[in-house]
Design an enzyme around this catalytic site. Sequence first.
Site, short mmCIF file in Angstrom:
data_model
loop_
_atom_site.label_atom_id
_atom_site.label_comp_id
_atom_site.label_asym_id
_atom_site.label_seq_id
_atom_site.Cartn_x
_atom_site.Cartn_y
_atom_site.Cartn_z
N THR A 196 0.86 -1.18 0.00
CA THR A 196 0.00 0.00 0.00
C THR A 196 0.90 1.23 0.00
O THR A 196 1.93 1.25 0.67
CB THR A 196 -0.89 0.05 1.26
N THR A 207 -1.32 1.84 -8.33
CA THR A 207 -0.07 2.29 -8.92
C THR A 207 0.95 1.17 -8.69
O THR A 207 0.76 0.31 -7.83
CB THR A 207 0.45 3.59 -8.28
N LEU A 282 3.37 -3.68 -6.30
CA LEU A 282 2.05 -3.07 -6.38
C LEU A 282 1.85 -2.14 -5.20
O LEU A 282 2.14 -2.51 -4.06
CB LEU A 282 0.97 -4.16 -6.38
N GLU A 283 1.37 -0.93 -5.48
CA GLU A 283 1.11 0.05 -4.42
C GLU A 283 -0.32 0.58 -4.59
O GLU A 283 -0.56 1.50 -5.37
CB GLU A 283 2.11 1.22 -4.51
N THR A 284 -1.27 -0.03 -3.89
CA THR A 284 -2.62 0.52 -3.92
C THR A 284 -2.66 1.76 -3.04
O THR A 284 -1.89 1.90 -2.09
CB THR A 284 -3.66 -0.51 -3.44
#
Length: 574
Positions: A196, A207, A282-284
């Site tokens: 995150t 992103t 992955l970066e939510t």
Amino acid sequence: MNVTLPFLLFLLVTPAFAQPKPDLTTPYERSGGLQTATYPEIIDYYRRLDRQFEQAKLIEVGQTDVGKPLHLFLLAADQSFTARPNRVTLLINNGIHPGEPEGIDACMMLARDLLQANKLPKNVLLAIVPVFNVDGCLNRGVSRVNQNGPETYGFRGNARNLNLNRDFIKADAENTKAFQTMFQQLKPQVFIDNHTSDGADYQHVVTYFATQKDKLHPALSGYMTQTFQPALDKALAAGGFPTAPYVNNPKDKPESGLLGYNDSPRYSTGYAALFNCFGFTLETHMWKDYPARVKGSYAFDEAVLRLCERDAPTILANKQRADAAVTGQTTFALNYRLDRSRVDSVTFLGYEAAYKPSEVSGLQRLYYDRARPFTKRIPYLNHFVPDLQLTAPRGYVIPQGWREVIALLKRNGVRMQAFARDTLLPVSAYYLDEYKTAPRPYEGHYLHTGVKVRTETQRLPFYKGDYLILTNQPANRYLIETLEPQAQDSFFAWNFFDSILDQKEYFSDYIFEDTAAELLRNDPALRQKLADKRASDKVFAESANAQLEFIYKQTPYFEKTYNRYPVYRLEGGR
């Protein structure tokens, strides 16, 4: 027991399989998207999948610092749970930062859905780490004040308060040692680490950043950037998750430009790249509601899986080409930096940023106005160039006393052989002439930077049990990045060899005065060097002890091992 006829008939006609199906609703789903699963719930859930489906297997791959096992969940359509050269292995890592738990919940549902729908690809082995930082997952609370849910979650640090996404070279944590062993057994071609974000506010839920392309073999980087990522972005946009690069920007406003991320080998994707595995972090977005972030993670992981299925032959061929090329590679680049002269652009969905008086300080504070969304093309700098290039030796020699380093090399698949007898060898020895040491600890270490070396050719004794490491192997990038002391994440940078930086023998000035005087009388060249040093350095000229030390270091009495790096280069052709 007396059984009535109607009851007997009921038993005869009732199908044997008419048992209630196990409830495979996840804790996240049962909470209505408000909660993330606890560690016991996570492992229990995967055990139930293992019991119900023959295409699934939950195994223990090692221990963690908290004393619990590290688990790996494998899914294979053909029920073959080992890596094979004709099948892509996709490794998904969850909970490296357990306060960022979307991937944990998303992968539980993804695994279930694939199994229930019988939609596992035949040419992909899917390997899921349910939670990597077990320690932090057990330390449940509300430590991420800037994050919008879930109600409680794990902590970033592990049982030793280590950030495990800085541990992939030094491997201080038992978690990381277990991961490295698992990684080398799986030899994945593609890797995902679910996270995150922190930082700015914007419209994107999803992103990510990919393995830094300029560090990869051209077969991998070309395919990843020109084929895989465009297809991934297209699939995610079609599913309602338009993507952007991870929002890494030096200013408050993302529209001022985004910078590519330099994932050096200490990070998970940087570590994977050393073995020609391309990956994605992955970066939510932290401030989107938790269900949106879980859905975004699910969509991302599933899209990557489907692309691995679609392009399996290409992915396998590229990895084989890269492994073969690295095995024979002679020149390696190190210590990459951003090339600010090359600027691309990306479409970014943001919110207008502005400033207003703070209710806390009365000073100006930043805020993002969600009533003013925008879509813009913004600058994106994502080209990196090396600061250093060097030629690999024919091999390295490392004395057996450096057991921690040897254990790391072996765990990471490095082929090495022990000397069968005592041996005298001509080698190139580095001396560490310059380095800077951080004034404060970073992840339990005082990192060395700015390393400069000089090289001497020496004929040195090595002993039965010392190790020879030839550089004609696929692990060459790992060898160069860890054994060359100038490298950003070398074992020297992480303090594995600090004992060589201590001088062990000294002189007593009142005795050495007479020895030094005799040396100067008998050695005109040394006498001239001393005179030149006095003439060029006033402080030196006024220090009797400095002049004695200068002479001492020019004599055979001074220890040859001081600042001599204890991994030696065996030069010559392969």
